[in-house]
Design a protein around this motif. Sequence first.
Motif, PDB file in Angstrom:
ATOM      1  N   UNK A 125       0.795  -1.318   0.057  1.00 29.04           N
ATOM      2  CA  UNK A 125       0.279   0.042   0.172  1.00 29.04           C
ATOM      3  C   UNK A 125       0.998   1.264  -0.104  1.00 29.04           C
ATOM      4  N   UNK A 126       2.078   1.122  -0.149  1.00 23.96           N
ATOM      5  CA  UNK A 126       3.079   2.351  -0.473  1.00 23.96           C
ATOM      6  C   UNK A 126       3.436   2.780  -1.793  1.00 23.96           C
ATOM      7  N   UNK A 127       4.119   3.786  -1.784  1.00 19.44           N
ATOM      8  CA  UNK A 127       4.279   4.548  -3.104  1.00 19.44           C
ATOM      9  C   UNK A 127       4.935   3.264  -4.194  1.00 19.44           C
ATOM     10  N   UNK A 128       5.611   2.366  -3.387  1.00 20.60           N
ATOM     11  CA  UNK A 128       6.637   1.577  -4.225  1.00 20.60           C
ATOM     12  C   UNK A 128       6.524   0.238  -3.430  1.00 20.60           C
ATOM     13  N   UNK A 129       6.264  -0.937  -3.968  1.00 17.83           N
ATOM     14  CA  UNK A 129       6.431  -2.353  -3.591  1.00 17.83           C
ATOM     15  C   UNK A 129       7.599  -2.680  -2.774  1.00 17.83           C
ATOM     16  N   UNK A 130       7.536  -3.272  -1.618  1.00 17.59           N
ATOM     17  CA  UNK A 130       8.927  -3.730  -0.839  1.00 17.59           C
ATOM     18  C   UNK A 130       9.336  -4.890  -1.387  1.00 17.59           C
ATOM     19  N   UNK A 131      10.558  -5.293  -1.185  1.00 14.34           N
ATOM     20  CA  UNK A 131      11.311  -6.446  -1.648  1.00 14.34           C
ATOM     21  C   UNK A 131      11.561  -7.310  -0.306  1.00 14.34           C
ATOM     22  N   UNK A 132      11.199  -8.395  -0.747  1.00 16.98           N
ATOM     23  CA  UNK A 132      11.471  -9.528   0.154  1.00 16.98           C
ATOM     24  C   UNK A 132      12.609 -10.441  -0.524  1.00 16.98           C
ATOM     25  N   UNK A 133      13.922 -10.390   0.171  1.00 13.72           N
ATOM     26  CA  UNK A 133      15.067 -11.025  -0.521  1.00 13.72           C
ATOM     27  C   UNK A 133      14.735 -12.331  -0.412  1.00 13.72           C
ATOM     28  N   UNK A 134      15.048 -13.363  -1.220  1.00 19.90           N
ATOM     29  CA  UNK A 134      14.972 -15.084  -1.149  1.00 19.90           C
ATOM     30  C   UNK A 134      15.366 -15.391   0.068  1.00 19.90           C
ATOM     31  N   UNK A 135      16.410 -14.873   0.813  1.00 15.61           N
ATOM     32  CA  UNK A 135      17.136 -15.382   1.956  1.00 15.61           C
ATOM     33  C   UNK A 135      16.082 -14.987   3.263  1.00 15.61           C
ATOM     34  N   UNK A 136      15.332 -14.047   3.048  1.00 12.57           N
ATOM     35  CA  UNK A 136      14.157 -13.713   4.065  1.00 12.57           C
ATOM     36  C   UNK A 136      12.615 -14.293   4.064  1.00 12.57           C
ATOM     37  N   UNK A 137      12.512 -15.057   2.814  1.00 12.75           N
ATOM     38  CA  UNK A 137      11.298 -15.872   2.749  1.00 12.75           C
ATOM     39  C   UNK A 137      10.927 -16.886   3.684  1.00 12.75           C
ATOM     40  N   UNK A 138      11.879 -17.762   3.603  1.00 13.31           N
ATOM     41  CA  UNK A 138      11.710 -18.781   4.695  1.00 13.31           C
ATOM     42  C   UNK A 138      12.974 -19.151   5.381  1.00 13.31           C
ATOM     43  N   UNK A 139      12.893 -19.891   6.589  1.00 10.79           N
ATOM     44  CA  UNK A 139      14.074 -20.430   7.214  1.00 10.79           C
ATOM     45  C   UNK A 139      14.818 -21.593   6.421  1.00 10.79           C
ATOM     46  N   UNK A 140      14.163 -21.957   5.747  1.00 15.46           N
ATOM     47  CA  UNK A 140      14.489 -23.383   4.926  1.00 15.46           C
ATOM     48  C   UNK A 140      15.039 -22.752   3.627  1.00 15.46           C
ATOM     49  N   UNK A 141      16.210 -23.711   3.281  1.00 20.77           N
ATOM     50  CA  UNK A 141      17.001 -23.309   2.113  1.00 20.77           C
ATOM     51  C   UNK A 141      16.160 -23.548   0.699  1.00 20.77           C
ATOM     52  N   UNK A 142      15.958 -22.408  -0.239  1.00 20.00           N
ATOM     53  CA  UNK A 142      15.230 -22.777  -1.568  1.00 20.00           C
ATOM     54  C   UNK A 142      15.990 -22.009  -2.666  1.00 20.00           C
ATOM     55  N   UNK A 143      15.876 -22.606  -3.883  1.00 18.80           N
ATOM     56  CA  UNK A 143      16.513 -22.201  -4.833  1.00 18.80           C
ATOM     57  C   UNK A 143      16.192 -21.027  -5.689  1.00 18.80           C
ATOM     58  N   UNK A 144      14.694 -21.272  -5.625  1.00 18.65           N
ATOM     59  CA  UNK A 144      13.658 -20.424  -6.204  1.00 18.65           C
ATOM     60  C   UNK A 144      12.547 -19.913  -5.536  1.00 18.65           C
ATOM     61  N   UNK A 145      12.088 -18.752  -5.401  1.00 21.16           N
ATOM     62  CA  UNK A 145      11.006 -18.301  -4.621  1.00 21.16           C
ATOM     63  C   UNK A 145       9.671 -18.799  -5.108  1.00 21.16           C
ATOM     64  N   UNK A 146       9.525 -19.274  -6.453  1.00 24.38           N
ATOM     65  CA  UNK A 146       8.359 -20.039  -6.803  1.00 24.38           C
ATOM     66  C   UNK A 146       8.081 -21.454  -6.090  1.00 24.38           C
ATOM     67  N   UNK A 147       9.311 -21.782  -5.519  1.00 23.80           N
ATOM     68  CA  UNK A 147       8.952 -23.039  -4.577  1.00 23.80           C
ATOM     69  C   UNK A 147       7.883 -22.936  -3.525  1.00 23.80           C
ATOM     70  N   UNK A 148       7.862 -21.882  -3.101  1.00 23.67           N
ATOM     71  CA  UNK A 148       7.101 -21.748  -1.798  1.00 23.67           C
ATOM     72  C   UNK A 148       6.087 -20.302  -1.979  1.00 23.67           C
ATOM     73  N   UNK A 149       6.031 -19.712  -2.961  1.00 23.60           N
ATOM     74  CA  UNK A 149       5.255 -18.566  -2.994  1.00 23.60           C
ATOM     75  C   UNK A 149       4.693 -18.063  -4.790  1.00 23.60           C
ATOM     76  N   UNK A 150       3.748 -17.596  -4.786  1.00 21.38           N
ATOM     77  CA  UNK A 150       3.251 -17.358  -6.259  1.00 21.38           C
ATOM     78  C   UNK A 150       2.549 -15.889  -6.258  1.00 21.38           C
ATOM     79  N   UNK A 151       2.629 -15.136  -7.346  1.00 16.01           N
ATOM     80  CA  UNK A 151       2.052 -14.141  -7.546  1.00 16.01           C
ATOM     81  C   UNK A 151       0.419 -13.753  -7.335  1.00 16.01           C
TER      82      UNK A 151
END
Length: 254
Positions: A125-151
């Motif tokens: 809801x801000x002027x610009x979207x915020x960034x969640x770096x891949x390392x801040x998505x989950x405590x587990x190791x993931x290669x691609x954000x799409x493994x755990x989340x979708x648009x």
Amino acid sequence: MEDNTLAITENAEVTDISDVKRKMKFSGTVLKTTLAGALVDIGLETPGVVHISQLQKEPVNKVEDVVQVGDSVDVWVRRVDKNKGRIELTMIEPLGLEWREIKKNKVVKGKVERIENFGVFVDIGAERPGLVHISEITHDYIRDPKEVIKEGDEVDVKVLGVDRRRKKIKLSMKALEEKPEKAVKKALKEDRKDTEKDELIPTAMEIAWREAMERAQTQDDEEAKPKQKAIPQDNEMDDLLSRTLEHQVKTASE
């Protein structure tokens, strides 16, 4: 958790300028147009003023190109001067979160707007979207954000940092999740509690078995005790002693 949605208020809920607050939404009617803007009736004694720059996001050369007298319009409160009795309005929907409202550790709801290999962009809801770096998505190791989340996913995020000059917002999803080691310790602790509880409350069969074993042990102990000879009573002992002494006297005299 804070909900970063706009405050929407129906006209019937506000009857006086003292109740009007920033970002409140009203449905109004254009009363008058001028070179500088438009006067809008929002159901209060005092009408609101929309400056020409607040009619739309795109530049406006003439007020009448956007609104006419009698038009029904949706407006939001920009400023309120209760002392002067003045209400400034805008026809441009305001941001849910302004830059001055975005602070470190603030927790808000958002929607995943775009996914990249390095992370995901979340509209909060801000002027610009915020960034969640891949390392801040989950405590587990993931290669691609799409493994755990979708648009389009709605997520809860925590603000890690804000750079107003560069207009960047750093967010985190895993900061709102329990760390794996803490979760494991918690699970082990609960398991120990359950085990101790089970040990403290024996079943009916266990109680009966214990009682049977105790009775059997008691019986074995009684049988194992040596049988004691009967001890003569006091009178019997006196008679026995007298006869013994008498016999010894007779034997000595002979």
